[in-house]
Design a protein around this motif. Structure first.
Motif, mmCIF file in Angstrom:
data_model
loop_
_atom_site.group_PDB
_atom_site.id
_atom_site.type_symbol
_atom_site.label_atom_id
_atom_site.label_comp_id
_atom_site.label_asym_id
_atom_site.label_seq_id
_atom_site.Cartn_x
_atom_site.Cartn_y
_atom_site.Cartn_z
ATOM 1 N N LYS A 225 0.740 -1.394 0.075
ATOM 2 C CA LYS A 225 -0.058 0.021 -0.166
ATOM 3 C C LYS A 225 0.769 1.115 0.033
ATOM 4 N N ASN A 226 2.031 1.098 0.643
ATOM 5 C CA ASN A 226 2.815 2.529 0.437
ATOM 6 C C ASN A 226 3.624 2.503 -0.514
ATOM 7 N N GLU A 227 3.651 1.709 -1.477
ATOM 8 C CA GLU A 227 4.342 2.002 -2.890
ATOM 9 C C GLU A 227 3.392 2.114 -4.058
ATOM 10 N N ASP A 228 4.255 2.781 -4.947
ATOM 11 C CA ASP A 228 3.310 3.241 -6.263
ATOM 12 C C ASP A 228 3.490 1.851 -7.247
ATOM 13 N N SER A 229 2.359 1.749 -8.020
ATOM 14 C CA SER A 229 2.302 0.661 -9.006
ATOM 15 C C SER A 229 2.424 1.224 -10.378
ATOM 16 N N TYR A 230 3.153 0.499 -11.288
ATOM 17 C CA TYR A 230 3.539 0.916 -12.364
ATOM 18 C C TYR A 230 2.864 -0.068 -13.613
ATOM 19 N N HIS A 231 1.904 -0.722 -13.308
ATOM 20 C CA HIS A 231 1.344 -1.634 -14.217
ATOM 21 C C HIS A 231 -0.300 -1.382 -14.290
ATOM 22 N N VAL A 232 -0.774 -1.693 -15.355
ATOM 23 C CA VAL A 232 -2.108 -1.509 -15.592
ATOM 24 C C VAL A 232 -2.934 -2.945 -15.939
ATOM 25 N N LYS A 233 -3.819 -3.482 -15.147
ATOM 26 C CA LYS A 233 -4.251 -4.874 -15.565
ATOM 27 C C LYS A 233 -5.280 -4.836 -16.857
ATOM 28 N N SER A 234 -5.104 -5.682 -17.590
ATOM 29 C CA SER A 234 -5.969 -5.724 -18.990
ATOM 30 C C SER A 234 -5.946 -7.219 -19.441
ATOM 31 N N HIS A 235 -6.643 -7.335 -20.471
ATOM 32 C CA HIS A 235 -6.692 -8.600 -21.094
ATOM 33 C C HIS A 235 -6.364 -8.600 -22.571
ATOM 34 N N LEU A 236 -6.041 -9.905 -22.918
ATOM 35 C CA LEU A 236 -5.484 -9.736 -24.144
ATOM 36 C C LEU A 236 -6.364 -11.249 -24.788
ATOM 37 N N GLY A 237 -7.409 -10.959 -25.363
ATOM 38 C CA GLY A 237 -8.593 -12.109 -25.530
ATOM 39 C C GLY A 237 -8.796 -12.673 -24.059
ATOM 40 N N THR A 238 -8.911 -13.840 -24.029
ATOM 41 C CA THR A 238 -9.057 -14.207 -22.670
ATOM 42 C C THR A 238 -7.947 -14.420 -21.529
ATOM 43 N N LYS A 239 -6.697 -13.768 -22.003
ATOM 44 C CA LYS A 239 -5.427 -13.981 -21.206
ATOM 45 C C LYS A 239 -5.478 -12.676 -20.403
ATOM 46 N N GLU A 240 -5.485 -12.905 -18.931
ATOM 47 C CA GLU A 240 -5.283 -11.500 -18.260
ATOM 48 C C GLU A 240 -3.925 -11.335 -17.910
ATOM 49 N N GLY A 241 -3.480 -10.021 -18.262
ATOM 50 C CA GLY A 241 -2.009 -9.792 -18.023
ATOM 51 C C GLY A 241 -1.915 -8.173 -17.571
ATOM 52 N N PHE A 242 -0.557 -7.775 -18.035
ATOM 53 C CA PHE A 242 -0.441 -6.133 -17.357
ATOM 54 C C PHE A 242 0.562 -5.583 -18.380
ATOM 55 N N GLN A 276 -18.894 2.503 -18.536
ATOM 56 C CA GLN A 276 -18.741 3.386 -17.488
ATOM 57 C C GLN A 276 -17.619 2.740 -16.458
ATOM 58 N N ARG A 277 -17.323 1.724 -16.709
ATOM 59 C CA ARG A 277 -16.160 1.365 -15.645
ATOM 60 C C ARG A 277 -14.776 0.868 -16.467
ATOM 61 N N THR A 278 -15.006 0.439 -17.784
ATOM 62 C CA THR A 278 -13.848 -0.185 -18.427
ATOM 63 C C THR A 278 -13.468 0.462 -19.705
ATOM 64 N N ILE A 299 -9.636 -2.439 -19.254
ATOM 65 C CA ILE A 299 -8.904 -1.664 -18.330
ATOM 66 C C ILE A 299 -9.834 -0.758 -17.575
ATOM 67 N N ASP A 300 -9.534 -0.642 -16.318
ATOM 68 C CA ASP A 300 -10.255 0.120 -15.446
ATOM 69 C C ASP A 300 -10.278 1.599 -15.693
ATOM 70 N N GLN A 301 -11.426 2.205 -15.875
ATOM 71 C CA GLN A 301 -11.566 3.668 -16.021
ATOM 72 C C GLN A 301 -10.608 4.589 -15.548
ATOM 73 N N VAL A 302 -10.325 4.021 -14.168
ATOM 74 C CA VAL A 302 -9.441 5.141 -13.230
ATOM 75 C C VAL A 302 -8.083 5.422 -13.922
ATOM 76 N N GLU A 303 -7.784 4.400 -14.622
ATOM 77 C CA GLU A 303 -6.367 4.487 -15.372
ATOM 78 C C GLU A 303 -6.374 5.444 -16.436
ATOM 79 N N HIS A 304 -7.428 5.573 -17.124
ATOM 80 C CA HIS A 304 -7.486 6.468 -18.497
ATOM 81 C C HIS A 304 -6.581 7.828 -18.482
ATOM 82 N N PRO A 305 -6.884 8.709 -17.152
ATOM 83 C CA PRO A 305 -6.099 9.707 -17.223
ATOM 84 C C PRO A 305 -4.588 9.595 -17.589
#
Length: 422
Positions: A225-242, A276-278, A299-305
């Motif tokens: 929680k005290n560290e920054d994240s540098y990845h964005v969760k997403s999907h390529l087809g059915t595969k989940e990745g970053f 509205q969310r992705t 991709i989560d909408q919060v990551e768009h900016p």
């Protein structure tokens, strides 16, 4: 498994030359001080032999086979020149028990020389590796969603970026925040720093690491929680990745295929499937890399900016409003997508109920006062004009009611008397 003894190495290296082997053993018995040198020569010969067998007959047992888009089997084999460079040149860094994921999922000993990087298996056999002068991008990024801090090293050579039809795989291995095993050079620092420093010494390019100045995730890091994240969760087809947005490249991982979009391979980027969310991000490669469109979804909408800022800063063209995509976009979004505004921003406005073009503000340039709201009537208007106005008003009233109530509207005519009462 421990390395073979000098005697067994001599036996294996010169198994097809028994007379020469006897002479060597005789020489060793008379000159014990030459044993270490002859052991190194024997190991070199064994590796050369193994490389020749691999090049001729394919991979050894259990070596993973890779499949390209056309369906043909691609085999990762050790090259004789690679083996020679790793076996004959001084070792700059040797770290055992490194967990590789690509091209094989197994622990190997990582060995770096001035000319090559390789994975050594049992008995010091070279399983695979790359020539230093062929490496064109290296990324070291935090492993997402892990409570204990770990790092992935992704090493790309030409044609291993996953976005072309070439069959070459990158190298991918994981290290932890612990000092390197085996008394490797740089003891006292963690394994990541030791490997990074050595790679920066021998490679033509530097290892790229995430930076908050380049990109930082806007989602909370629930694992640390005290560290920054540098990845964005997403999907390529059915595969989940970053997705990782780095200096000079965008990387998606860490399941095969591992993608590396160097900036010079990106023709354009675009948004689609907006909710509205992705939303989805599509990256189109240049003709040199096949002109492919690769979509990363959910991709989560919060990551768009943060993503949009990264794409704009690096001038990765927003093709959301390209002619080929306009048919997929509602007309209300097209109206809001003028200027520098992206498709996603327009969708966010529509979701929030904002229509910046339909304003009744009297200060607007396109504001027109409604005739019904006027306090003045032109005395020259004729009765026919009044009648026509009444008809138009009745028609407009009924059309509006039909739009609002649909099939629930009763089939009732509005009479002139009713209209005059209004």
């Amino acid at each position: 498994m421990s390395a073979p003894s000098s005697a067994s190495a001599l036996e294996e290296a010169f198994s097809d030359a028994p007379l020469l082997r006897q002479e060597i053993l005789k020489h060793v018995s008379n000159n014990p001080q030459s044993l270490d040198l002859l052991h190194q020569i024997s190991r070199y010969i064994i590796n050369i032999k193994q490389a020749s067998i691999d090049d001729r007959d394919g991979p050894a047992v259990k070596r993973r086979k890779l499949e390209n888009n056309a369906g043909s089997q691609i085999e990762v084999v050790s090259k004789s020149t690679l083996v020679a460079e790793l076996s004959s040149q001084p070792t700059l860094l040797r770290v055992p028990d490194i967990s590789f994921s690509i091209p094989q999922r197994k622990k190997f000993t990582l060995v770096l020389t001035a000319a090559a990087l390789g994975a050594f298996g049992p008995n010091d056999t070279v399983e695979f590796g790359v020539h230093v002068n062929e490496v064109d991008y290296v990324a070291c990024v935090p492993v997402p969603e892990k409570a204990a801090r770990q790092w992935n090293f992704a090493i790309f050579v030409k044609n291993s970026h996953g976005i072309s039809d070439a069959p070459t795989d990158p190298l991918l291995f994981t290290v932890t925040d612990t000092p390197p095993k085996g008394g490797a050079p740089g003891e006292g620092t963690d394994t990541r720093q030791t490997i990074t420093a050595t790679l920066n010494r021998i490679l033509p390019i530097n290892v790229t690491e995430p930076s908050p100045e380049v990109f930082r995730s806007l989602a909370a890091n629930s694992y640390r929680k005290n560290e920054d994240s540098y990845h964005v969760k997403s999907h390529l087809g059915t595969k989940e990745g970053f997705l990782f947005f780095l200096e000079n490249a965008i990387i998606w991982g860490f399941k095969k295929p591992l993608f590396c979009f160097a900036f010079d391979s990106i023709e354009s980027s675009s948004y689609s499937s907006i909710t509205q969310r992705t939303f989805s991000l599509t990256i189109k490669t240049t003709a040199e890399f096949g002109g492919k469109e690769i979509e990363f979804s959910m991709i989560d909408q919060v990551e768009h900016p943060a993503i949009d800022d990264f794409l704009r800063k690096n001038q990765l063209k927003d093709a959301s409003m390209a002619e080929a995509r306009r048919a997929k976009i509602p007309s209300s979004l097209i109206k809001e997508n003028t200027g520098a505004k992206s498709e996603l921003q327009a969708a966010e406005n529509e979701i929030a109920g904002v229509d910046q073009n339909d304003s009744d503000d009297e200060d607007d340039d396109d504001y027109e006062e409604n005739s019904e709201g006027s306090d003045h009537t032109d005395a020259s208007d004729s009765d026919d004009s009044d009648a026509g106005s009444n008809i138009n008003r009745r028609t407009a009233s009924r059309n509006l009611a039909e739009e609002e109530l649909g099939s629930e509207l009763e089939d009732v005519d509005i009479t002139d008397d009713e209209e005059s009462r209004d």
